[in-house]
Design a protein around this motif. Structure first.
Motif, PDB file in Angstrom:
ATOM      1  N   PRO A   1       0.818  -1.221   0.000  1.00 46.11           N
ATOM      2  CA  PRO A   1       0.000   0.000   0.000  1.00 46.11           C
ATOM      3  C   PRO A   1       0.847   1.265   0.000  1.00 46.11           C
ATOM      4  O   PRO A   1       2.035   1.235  -0.361  1.00 46.11           O
ATOM      5  N   GLU A   2       0.243   2.370   0.433  1.00 50.72           N
ATOM      6  CA  GLU A   2       0.873   3.683   0.295  1.00 50.72           C
ATOM      7  C   GLU A   2       2.243   3.739   0.979  1.00 50.72           C
ATOM      8  O   GLU A   2       2.386   3.439   2.158  1.00 50.72           O
ATOM      9  N   ALA A   3       3.237   4.159   0.197  1.00 46.44           N
ATOM     10  CA  ALA A   3       4.603   4.305   0.704  1.00 46.44           C
ATOM     11  C   ALA A   3       5.034   5.768   0.588  1.00 46.44           C
ATOM     12  O   ALA A   3       4.415   6.555  -0.129  1.00 46.44           O
ATOM     13  N   GLN A   4       6.120   6.090   1.268  1.00 43.79           N
ATOM     14  CA  GLN A   4       6.550   7.485   1.328  1.00 43.79           C
ATOM     15  C   GLN A   4       6.915   8.046  -0.046  1.00 43.79           C
ATOM     16  O   GLN A   4       6.694   9.228  -0.315  1.00 43.79           O
ATOM     17  N   HIS A   5       7.430   7.198  -0.932  1.00 43.83           N
ATOM     18  CA  HIS A   5       7.794   7.727  -2.256  1.00 43.83           C
ATOM     19  C   HIS A   5       6.561   8.148  -3.051  1.00 43.83           C
ATOM     20  O   HIS A   5       6.650   9.016  -3.913  1.00 43.83           O
TER      21      HIS A   5
ATOM     22  N   GLU B   1       9.671   3.483   2.923  1.00 45.30           N
ATOM     23  CA  GLU B   1       8.854   2.799   3.920  1.00 45.30           C
ATOM     24  C   GLU B   1       7.384   3.131   3.709  1.00 45.30           C
ATOM     25  O   GLU B   1       7.031   4.096   3.021  1.00 45.30           O
ATOM     26  N   LEU B   2       6.516   2.343   4.319  1.00 44.38           N
ATOM     27  CA  LEU B   2       5.097   2.667   4.316  1.00 44.38           C
ATOM     28  C   LEU B   2       4.847   3.941   5.109  1.00 44.38           C
ATOM     29  O   LEU B   2       5.520   4.216   6.103  1.00 44.38           O
TER      30      LEU B   2
ATOM     31  N   ILE C   1       8.393  10.765  -5.789  1.00 42.97           N
ATOM     32  CA  ILE C   1       9.689  10.349  -6.297  1.00 42.97           C
ATOM     33  C   ILE C   1       9.582   8.934  -6.857  1.00 42.97           C
ATOM     34  O   ILE C   1       8.619   8.212  -6.590  1.00 42.97           O
ATOM     35  N   VAL C   2      10.571   8.567  -7.633  1.00 41.70           N
ATOM     36  CA  VAL C   2      10.567   7.274  -8.311  1.00 41.70           C
ATOM     37  C   VAL C   2      10.810   6.169  -7.291  1.00 41.70           C
ATOM     38  O   VAL C   2      11.734   6.249  -6.464  1.00 41.70           O
ATOM     39  N   GLY C   3      10.003   5.121  -7.346  1.00 40.03           N
ATOM     40  CA  GLY C   3      10.133   4.006  -6.419  1.00 40.03           C
ATOM     41  C   GLY C   3      11.210   3.038  -6.864  1.00 40.03           C
ATOM     42  O   GLY C   3      12.379   3.187  -6.563  1.00 40.03           O
ATOM     43  N   GLY C   4      10.796   2.023  -7.616  1.00 37.39           N
ATOM     44  CA  GLY C   4      11.769   1.029  -8.059  1.00 37.39           C
ATOM     45  C   GLY C   4      12.495   0.394  -6.894  1.00 37.39           C
ATOM     46  O   GLY C   4      11.873  -0.080  -5.951  1.00 37.39           O
ATOM     47  N   TRP C   5      13.818   0.435  -6.930  1.00 35.86           N
ATOM     48  CA  TRP C   5      14.610  -0.142  -5.847  1.00 35.86           C
ATOM     49  C   TRP C   5      14.913   0.867  -4.744  1.00 35.86           C
ATOM     50  O   TRP C   5      15.622   0.548  -3.788  1.00 35.86           O
TER      51      TRP C   5
END
Length: 209
Positions: free
Chosen positions: A10-14, A27-28, A19-23
């Protein structure tokens, strides 16, 4: 008979920071933790007291989603880096606007499979699916009848194509758009051994969060 419950974190800080997630190992958010608890509620109700195996990407936003689920079933999470989201290379952790300025659009025709969209170090689609397909194959080697896989939106889409037996060459066009915090249920029919998608991208459990 086998059921696989494919969970997208679910919702994460990125997501919040755009900002781009990927690797990028975000954190949530507080809301994401609430959503993870709600996902655990749904799966606990649906599966009941039956034995369960839980597999997760090793990125924090996925493991933080898997942990409350594992507590409900009193089992350990089996971490697998192959279940990570697609790497965007040098774009990971940068603003989405930075990536948008540099991304090379995927063409409608031509060699879509091996297309590289620009950022140095980014995974091509073959590189992504060539780790996801074997990861699912290894999970399916277990005789367990209930398995939960916690991964990411794009990665989970290709876990579905792997489940359906679609060849890697078909992933140049096949894609299932999945929502953060969704549940997709995969089922193996015991009569004619077909691989089914029973539910796709369920999000009703997130509506009041």
């Amino acid at each position: 008979m086998r059921h696989i419950y494919l969970v997208t974190h679910p919702e994460a800080q990125h997501h919040i920071d755009n900002i781009v997630g990927g690797w990028h190992d975000s954190e949530l958010t507080a809301r994401g933790h609430q959503q993870a608890e709600r996902i655990a509620d749904v799966l606990a109700t649906r599966i009941g007291p039956q034995p369960v195996e839980i597999y997760s990407s090793d990125l924090r936003r996925a493991t933080q989603t898997a942990e409350p689920i594992a507590r409900r079933f009193s089992v350990e999470v089996q971490s697998d880096a192959r279940l990570r989201e697609r790497s965007n290379g040098e774009a990971d952790g940068r603003p989405q606007s930075w990536l948008a300025e540099r991304r090379i659009p995927l063409p409608e025709y031509g060699d879509r499979l091996n297309h590289h969209d620009g950022p140095a170090g980014a995974e091509t689609r073959p590189a992504l699916v060539e780790r996801l397909y074997p990861a699912l194959e290894d999970i399916l080697r277990s005789p367990a009848t209930n398995q939960i896989i916690v991964s990411h939106a794009s990665a989970s889409s290709y876990l579905i194509t792997a489940w359906l037996g679609m060849p890697i060459t078909s992933t140049d066009r096949a894609f299932f758009p999945l929502t953060p915090g969704s549940i997709t249920t995969l089922h193996r029919n015991p009569t004619h051994h077909s691989h089914q998608v029973q539910t796709l991208n369920e999000t009703h459990h997130l509506q009041d969060l």
